[in-house]
Scaffold this motif. Structure first.
Motif, PDB file in Angstrom:
ATOM      1  N   LEU A  35       1.406  -4.168  -5.097  1.00  0.00           N
ATOM      2  CA  LEU A  35       1.618  -4.691  -3.423  1.00  0.00           C
ATOM      3  C   LEU A  35       0.957  -4.010  -2.575  1.00  0.00           C
ATOM      4  CD1 LEU A  35       3.481  -6.771  -2.258  1.00  0.00           C
ATOM      5  CD2 LEU A  35       5.146  -4.766  -1.757  1.00  0.00           C
ATOM      6  N   VAL A  36       0.020  -4.635  -1.788  1.00  0.00           N
ATOM      7  CA  VAL A  36      -0.928  -4.077  -0.832  1.00  0.00           C
ATOM      8  C   VAL A  36      -0.538  -4.669   0.646  1.00  0.00           C
ATOM      9  CG1 VAL A  36      -2.660  -3.787  -2.594  1.00  0.00           C
ATOM     10  CG2 VAL A  36      -2.723  -5.633  -0.889  1.00  0.00           C
ATOM     11  N   THR A  37      -0.794  -3.764   1.433  1.00  0.00           N
ATOM     12  CA  THR A  37      -0.476  -3.993   2.885  1.00  0.00           C
ATOM     13  C   THR A  37      -2.004  -4.278   3.619  1.00  0.00           C
ATOM     14  OG1 THR A  37       1.383  -2.675   2.958  1.00  0.00           O
ATOM     15  CG2 THR A  37       0.398  -3.206   5.145  1.00  0.00           C
ATOM     16  N   VAL A  38      -1.896  -5.603   4.487  1.00  0.00           N
ATOM     17  CA  VAL A  38      -3.207  -5.809   4.972  1.00  0.00           C
ATOM     18  C   VAL A  38      -2.707  -5.848   6.587  1.00  0.00           C
ATOM     19  CG1 VAL A  38      -5.113  -7.310   5.400  1.00  0.00           C
ATOM     20  CG2 VAL A  38      -4.279  -6.777   3.041  1.00  0.00           C
ATOM     21  N   CYS A  39      -3.491  -4.931   7.530  1.00  0.00           N
ATOM     22  CA  CYS A  39      -2.858  -5.123   8.950  1.00  0.00           C
ATOM     23  C   CYS A  39      -4.138  -6.110   9.589  1.00  0.00           C
ATOM     24  CB  CYS A  39      -2.901  -3.666   9.373  1.00  0.00           C
ATOM     25  SG  CYS A  39      -1.762  -2.629   8.785  1.00  0.00           S
ATOM     26  N   SER A  40      -3.548  -6.764  10.743  1.00  0.00           N
ATOM     27  CA  SER A  40      -4.224  -7.584  11.538  1.00  0.00           C
ATOM     28  C   SER A  40      -5.013  -6.690  12.442  1.00  0.00           C
ATOM     29  CB  SER A  40      -3.624  -8.681  12.400  1.00  0.00           C
ATOM     30  OG  SER A  40      -2.511  -7.838  13.104  1.00  0.00           O
ATOM     31  N   GLN A  41      -6.013  -7.112  12.852  1.00  0.00           N
ATOM     32  CA  GLN A  41      -7.075  -6.543  13.948  1.00  0.00           C
ATOM     33  C   GLN A  41      -6.198  -5.780  15.031  1.00  0.00           C
ATOM     34  OE1 GLN A  41      -9.918  -5.274  13.563  1.00  0.00           O
ATOM     35  NE2 GLN A  41     -11.442  -6.808  13.083  1.00  0.00           N
ATOM     36  N   THR A  45       0.651  -7.110  13.456  1.00  0.00           N
ATOM     37  CA  THR A  45       0.874  -7.748  12.126  1.00  0.00           C
ATOM     38  C   THR A  45       0.571  -7.214  10.786  1.00  0.00           C
ATOM     39  OG1 THR A  45       0.740  -9.905  13.743  1.00  0.00           O
ATOM     40  CG2 THR A  45       1.171 -10.296  11.325  1.00  0.00           C
ATOM     41  N   GLU A  46       1.637  -7.043   9.929  1.00  0.00           N
ATOM     42  CA  GLU A  46       1.358  -6.594   8.609  1.00  0.00           C
ATOM     43  C   GLU A  46       1.542  -7.631   7.586  1.00  0.00           C
ATOM     44  OE1 GLU A  46       3.213  -2.934   7.758  1.00  0.00           O
ATOM     45  OE2 GLU A  46       2.018  -1.883   9.354  1.00  0.00           O
ATOM     46  N   PHE A  47       0.748  -7.743   6.615  1.00  0.00           N
ATOM     47  CA  PHE A  47       0.929  -8.791   5.566  1.00  0.00           C
ATOM     48  C   PHE A  47       1.116  -7.975   4.057  1.00  0.00           C
ATOM     49  CE2 PHE A  47      -1.430 -10.761   8.787  1.00  0.00           C
ATOM     50  CZ  PHE A  47      -0.924 -12.196   8.781  1.00  0.00           C
ATOM     51  N   SER A  48       2.244  -8.173   3.558  1.00  0.00           N
ATOM     52  CA  SER A  48       2.246  -7.474   2.247  1.00  0.00           C
ATOM     53  C   SER A  48       1.903  -8.455   1.336  1.00  0.00           C
ATOM     54  CB  SER A  48       3.707  -7.110   1.963  1.00  0.00           C
ATOM     55  OG  SER A  48       4.446  -6.170   2.813  1.00  0.00           O
ATOM     56  N   GLN A  91     -11.695  -2.981   1.249  1.00  0.00           N
ATOM     57  CA  GLN A  91     -11.815  -2.470   2.820  1.00  0.00           C
ATOM     58  C   GLN A  91     -10.762  -2.697   3.618  1.00  0.00           C
ATOM     59  OE1 GLN A  91     -14.065  -4.141   1.113  1.00  0.00           O
ATOM     60  NE2 GLN A  91     -15.898  -3.065   0.731  1.00  0.00           N
ATOM     61  N   GLU A  92      -9.985  -4.131   3.416  1.00  0.00           N
ATOM     62  CA  GLU A  92      -8.863  -4.408   4.165  1.00  0.00           C
ATOM     63  C   GLU A  92      -7.570  -3.930   3.687  1.00  0.00           C
ATOM     64  OE1 GLU A  92     -10.543  -8.888   5.093  1.00  0.00           O
ATOM     65  OE2 GLU A  92      -9.564  -8.644   3.188  1.00  0.00           O
ATOM     66  N   ILE A  93      -7.436  -3.282   2.613  1.00  0.00           N
ATOM     67  CA  ILE A  93      -6.192  -2.711   2.147  1.00  0.00           C
ATOM     68  C   ILE A  93      -5.610  -1.414   2.922  1.00  0.00           C
ATOM     69  CG2 ILE A  93      -4.850  -1.923  -0.001  1.00  0.00           C
ATOM     70  CD1 ILE A  93      -6.547  -3.879  -1.263  1.00  0.00           C
ATOM     71  N   ALA A  94      -4.640  -1.527   3.788  1.00  0.00           N
ATOM     72  CA  ALA A  94      -4.064  -0.237   4.379  1.00  0.00           C
ATOM     73  C   ALA A  94      -3.337   0.569   3.465  1.00  0.00           C
ATOM     74  CB  ALA A  94      -3.310  -0.490   5.554  1.00  0.00           C
ATOM     75  N   SER A  95      -2.676   0.056   2.431  1.00  0.00           N
ATOM     76  CA  SER A  95      -1.631   0.808   1.587  1.00  0.00           C
ATOM     77  C   SER A  95      -1.553   0.112   0.060  1.00  0.00           C
ATOM     78  CB  SER A  95      -0.347   1.032   2.107  1.00  0.00           C
ATOM     79  OG  SER A  95       0.217   0.069   2.473  1.00  0.00           O
ATOM     80  N   VAL A  96      -1.047   0.879  -0.828  1.00  0.00           N
ATOM     81  CA  VAL A  96      -0.986   0.485  -2.061  1.00  0.00           C
ATOM     82  C   VAL A  96       0.306   0.723  -2.531  1.00  0.00           C
ATOM     83  CG1 VAL A  96      -1.695   0.107  -4.607  1.00  0.00           C
ATOM     84  CG2 VAL A  96      -3.349   0.249  -2.687  1.00  0.00           C
ATOM     85  N   VAL A  97       1.032   0.117  -3.136  1.00  0.00           N
ATOM     86  CA  VAL A  97       2.649   0.316  -3.750  1.00  0.00           C
ATOM     87  C   VAL A  97       2.197  -0.147  -5.322  1.00  0.00           C
ATOM     88  CG1 VAL A  97       4.870  -0.196  -4.063  1.00  0.00           C
ATOM     89  CG2 VAL A  97       3.757   0.142  -1.668  1.00  0.00           C
ATOM     90  N   LYS A  98       1.925   0.782  -6.346  1.00  0.00           N
ATOM     91  CA  LYS A  98       1.839   0.481  -7.437  1.00  0.00           C
ATOM     92  C   LYS A  98       2.936  -0.133  -8.181  1.00  0.00           C
ATOM     93  CE  LYS A  98      -1.653   1.689  -9.202  1.00  0.00           C
ATOM     94  NZ  LYS A  98      -2.958   0.782  -8.966  1.00  0.00           N
ATOM     95  N   ALA A  99       2.487  -1.075  -8.928  1.00  0.00           N
ATOM     96  CA  ALA A  99       3.457  -1.840  -9.568  1.00  0.00           C
ATOM     97  C   ALA A  99       3.843  -0.904 -11.037  1.00  0.00           C
ATOM     98  CB  ALA A  99       2.884  -3.368 -10.193  1.00  0.00           C
ATOM     99  N   ASN A 100       5.135  -1.225 -11.304  1.00  0.00           N
ATOM    100  CA  ASN A 100       5.800  -0.402 -12.600  1.00  0.00           C
ATOM    101  C   ASN A 100       5.353  -1.557 -13.724  1.00  0.00           C
ATOM    102  OD1 ASN A 100       7.188   0.707 -14.389  1.00  0.00           O
ATOM    103  ND2 ASN A 100       9.238   0.269 -13.568  1.00  0.00           N
TER     104      ASN A 100
END
Length: 103
Positions: A35-41, A45-48, A91-100
């Motif tokens: 699950l990654v987070t992408v933030c708008s400019q 707004t954050e998209f998971s 480059q757009e990925i602000a954070s990563v939550v690793k899958a189990n």
């Protein structure tokens, strides 16, 4: 972030301007299922996005899992809706939550 398949008003190719975020060198490379987070400019707004497939070098396809603006949960933002399929560049990925991966 670019829509691969979007419903509703986005029946044509749609690109959301995402803020580029350089992950720390030690950050794990995202993988399918993460699950990654992408933030708008504007960073409001954050998209998971749940990654579903590799699309190329440092490019993944994923499904929008959640959209938030501050404490507010949204169903639609910037023309994209929950469950739309998008492509995401590393480059757009602000954070990563690793899958189990161990079930």
């Amino acid at each position: 972030m670019q829509a691969r398949f979007a419903r509703g008003i986005a029946q044509m190719p749609l690109t959301v301007a995402a803020r580029e975020s350089l992950l720390a060198e030690k950050a794990a490379m995202p993988e399918v299922g993460d699950l990654v987070t992408v933030c708008s400019q504007d960073m409001e707004t954050e998209f998971s996005v749940r990654l579903t497939a590799v699309a190329g070098p440092e490019l993944w396809y994923g499904v929008i899992h959640a959209i938030t603006r501050g404490a507010e949960m949204l169903v639609v933002a910037e023309g994209l809706e929950l469950d739309d399929v998008v492509s995401v560049r590393r480059q757009e990925i602000a954070s990563v939550v690793k899958a189990n991966h161990h079930h």
